[in-house]
Design a protein around this motif. Structure first.
Motif, mmCIF file in Angstrom:
data_model
loop_
_atom_site.group_PDB
_atom_site.id
_atom_site.type_symbol
_atom_site.label_atom_id
_atom_site.label_comp_id
_atom_site.label_asym_id
_atom_site.label_seq_id
_atom_site.Cartn_x
_atom_site.Cartn_y
_atom_site.Cartn_z
ATOM 1 N N VAL A 156 -14.370 -1.130 -8.310
ATOM 2 C CA VAL A 156 -14.299 -1.801 -7.015
ATOM 3 C C VAL A 156 -13.481 -3.076 -7.190
ATOM 4 C CG1 VAL A 156 -15.634 -2.812 -5.108
ATOM 5 C CG2 VAL A 156 -16.596 -0.901 -6.438
ATOM 6 N N LEU A 157 -12.625 -3.354 -6.221
ATOM 7 C CA LEU A 157 -11.781 -4.545 -6.281
ATOM 8 C C LEU A 157 -11.530 -5.077 -4.883
ATOM 9 C CD1 LEU A 157 -8.420 -3.973 -5.469
ATOM 10 C CD2 LEU A 157 -8.995 -2.192 -7.108
ATOM 11 N N VAL A 158 -11.130 -6.328 -4.822
ATOM 12 C CA VAL A 158 -10.605 -6.919 -3.591
ATOM 13 C C VAL A 158 -9.166 -7.283 -3.901
ATOM 14 C CG1 VAL A 158 -10.762 -8.808 -1.931
ATOM 15 C CG2 VAL A 158 -12.853 -7.803 -2.857
ATOM 16 N N ASP A 159 -8.231 -6.734 -3.120
ATOM 17 C CA ASP A 159 -6.824 -7.012 -3.404
ATOM 18 C C ASP A 159 -6.423 -8.397 -2.904
ATOM 19 O OD1 ASP A 159 -6.086 -6.853 -0.652
ATOM 20 O OD2 ASP A 159 -5.489 -4.762 -0.825
ATOM 21 N N ARG A 160 -5.188 -8.790 -3.171
ATOM 22 C CA ARG A 160 -4.730 -10.138 -2.812
ATOM 23 C C ARG A 160 -4.634 -10.366 -1.310
ATOM 24 N NH1 ARG A 160 0.180 -7.669 -4.725
ATOM 25 N NH2 ARG A 160 1.861 -7.821 -3.194
ATOM 26 N N TYR A 211 0.831 -1.203 0.000
ATOM 27 C CA TYR A 211 0.000 0.000 0.000
ATOM 28 C C TYR A 211 0.873 1.264 0.000
ATOM 29 C CZ TYR A 211 -3.708 -3.294 1.397
ATOM 30 O OH TYR A 211 -4.589 -4.343 1.467
ATOM 31 N N ALA A 212 1.970 1.253 0.764
ATOM 32 C CA ALA A 212 2.866 2.415 0.790
ATOM 33 C C ALA A 212 3.428 2.680 -0.601
ATOM 34 C CB ALA A 212 3.995 2.196 1.790
ATOM 35 N N LYS A 213 3.819 1.621 -1.284
ATOM 36 C CA LYS A 213 4.387 1.765 -2.631
ATOM 37 C C LYS A 213 3.326 2.253 -3.618
ATOM 38 C CE LYS A 213 6.687 -0.884 -6.248
ATOM 39 N NZ LYS A 213 7.114 -2.212 -6.673
ATOM 40 N N VAL A 214 2.169 1.629 -3.629
ATOM 41 C CA VAL A 214 1.106 1.962 -4.587
ATOM 42 C C VAL A 214 0.541 3.357 -4.327
ATOM 43 C CG1 VAL A 214 -1.236 1.351 -5.356
ATOM 44 C CG2 VAL A 214 0.480 -0.445 -5.036
ATOM 45 N N LEU A 215 0.345 3.705 -3.058
ATOM 46 C CA LEU A 215 -0.302 4.963 -2.713
ATOM 47 C C LEU A 215 0.679 6.116 -2.496
ATOM 48 C CD1 LEU A 215 -2.954 3.529 -0.231
ATOM 49 C CD2 LEU A 215 -3.214 3.986 -2.683
ATOM 50 N N GLU A 241 -4.147 8.423 -12.947
ATOM 51 C CA GLU A 241 -3.684 7.958 -11.640
ATOM 52 C C GLU A 241 -4.671 6.949 -11.059
ATOM 53 O OE1 GLU A 241 -1.199 7.820 -8.091
ATOM 54 O OE2 GLU A 241 -0.949 7.936 -10.256
ATOM 55 N N ALA A 242 -5.963 7.152 -11.271
ATOM 56 C CA ALA A 242 -6.969 6.173 -10.827
ATOM 57 C C ALA A 242 -6.726 4.831 -11.515
ATOM 58 C CB ALA A 242 -8.377 6.688 -11.113
ATOM 59 N N GLU A 243 -6.425 4.861 -12.796
ATOM 60 C CA GLU A 243 -6.136 3.625 -13.542
ATOM 61 C C GLU A 243 -4.889 2.938 -13.002
ATOM 62 O OE1 GLU A 243 -6.104 4.280 -17.795
ATOM 63 O OE2 GLU A 243 -8.054 5.282 -17.711
ATOM 64 N N ARG A 244 -3.832 3.712 -12.729
ATOM 65 C CA ARG A 244 -2.584 3.138 -12.211
ATOM 66 C C ARG A 244 -2.815 2.456 -10.863
ATOM 67 N NH1 ARG A 244 1.019 3.597 -8.485
ATOM 68 N NH2 ARG A 244 0.103 5.457 -7.560
ATOM 69 N N VAL A 245 -3.499 3.165 -9.963
ATOM 70 C CA VAL A 245 -3.738 2.628 -8.623
ATOM 71 C C VAL A 245 -4.641 1.402 -8.688
ATOM 72 C CG1 VAL A 245 -4.836 3.141 -6.397
ATOM 73 C CG2 VAL A 245 -3.279 4.803 -7.441
ATOM 74 N N PHE A 246 -5.711 1.468 -9.455
ATOM 75 C CA PHE A 246 -6.630 0.334 -9.585
ATOM 76 C C PHE A 246 -5.877 -0.892 -10.098
ATOM 77 C CE2 PHE A 246 -9.845 -2.340 -11.521
ATOM 78 C CZ PHE A 246 -10.920 -2.252 -10.648
ATOM 79 N N SER A 247 -5.093 -0.708 -11.157
ATOM 80 C CA SER A 247 -4.335 -1.826 -11.748
ATOM 81 C C SER A 247 -3.355 -2.427 -10.754
ATOM 82 C CB SER A 247 -3.588 -1.363 -12.995
ATOM 83 O OG SER A 247 -4.497 -1.018 -14.005
ATOM 84 N N ALA A 248 -2.677 -1.585 -9.990
ATOM 85 C CA ALA A 248 -1.707 -2.085 -9.018
ATOM 86 C C ALA A 248 -2.386 -2.840 -7.880
ATOM 87 C CB ALA A 248 -0.879 -0.921 -8.465
ATOM 88 N N LEU A 249 -3.504 -2.327 -7.393
ATOM 89 C CA LEU A 249 -4.185 -2.978 -6.270
ATOM 90 C C LEU A 249 -4.881 -4.278 -6.675
ATOM 91 C CD1 LEU A 249 -5.715 0.088 -4.377
ATOM 92 C CD2 LEU A 249 -3.811 -1.365 -3.624
ATOM 93 N N VAL A 250 -5.387 -4.348 -7.897
ATOM 94 C CA VAL A 250 -6.129 -5.549 -8.310
ATOM 95 C C VAL A 250 -5.194 -6.705 -8.694
ATOM 96 C CG1 VAL A 250 -6.434 -5.131 -10.800
ATOM 97 C CG2 VAL A 250 -8.257 -6.264 -9.498
ATOM 98 N N GLU A 251 -3.904 -6.420 -8.866
ATOM 99 C CA GLU A 251 -2.946 -7.465 -9.233
ATOM 100 C C GLU A 251 -2.946 -8.584 -8.190
ATOM 101 O OE1 GLU A 251 1.808 -7.644 -9.701
ATOM 102 O OE2 GLU A 251 0.805 -5.985 -10.745
#
Length: 137
Positions: free
Chosen positions: A119-123, A20-24, A90-100
């Motif tokens: 909306v996503l659930v992360d790993r 989260y620190a890296k993505v956000l 930036e929304a696209e970047r964050v969404f893509s990173a969190l949904v991985e």
């Protein structure tokens, strides 16, 4: 007064908060393992390296978390952490990173109120809503 989420994990708190620190783009200002806690608290061996408390600062916002013992952990239900992001890219970047490694609940797309919303659930089991609102007219 400020509200901030406090997340519980089943042993993945350190990895989740580091991600989260890296993505956000935030900074972890506290990461205390159960084995490093002061006092004479008996800690089971399998919990000694797990996180008793973590604190992540993103701008002027705070996200805190810990690992719950197996007898106390329950998967997240009925709540989402919402990210309000001003730029669609930036929304696209964050969404893509969190949904991985996680699961897409609602794809990131335009809605009547937002340039991008998804909306996503992360790993790690955290549900996120990524919102990039349209300007109010």
């Amino acid at each position: 007064m400020k509200l901030n989420p406090y997340l519980n994990f089943a042993g993945t708190c350190e990895e989740a908060m580091t991600t989260y620190a890296k993505v956000l783009g935030g900074e972890i200002v506290a990461m205390l393992a159960y084995g490093d806690m002061p006092g004479e608290n008996p800690i089971p061996d399998d919990m000694r390296k797990k996180i008793a408390h973590a604190r992540l600062i993103v701008g002027d916002q705070v996200l805190m978390a810990s690992d719950a013992g197996p007898e106390h952990y329950k998967p997240m239900q009925g709540v989402s952490v919402t990210l309000n992001i001003s730029e669609p890219a930036e929304a696209e970047r964050v969404f893509s990173a969190l949904v991985e490694g996680g699961m897409k609940i609602m794809p990131l797309e335009e809605t009547f109120w937002a340039h991008k919303f998804g909306v996503l659930v992360d790993r790690f089991g955290t549900q996120w809503m990524v919102n990039c609102e349209k300007p109010k007219e």
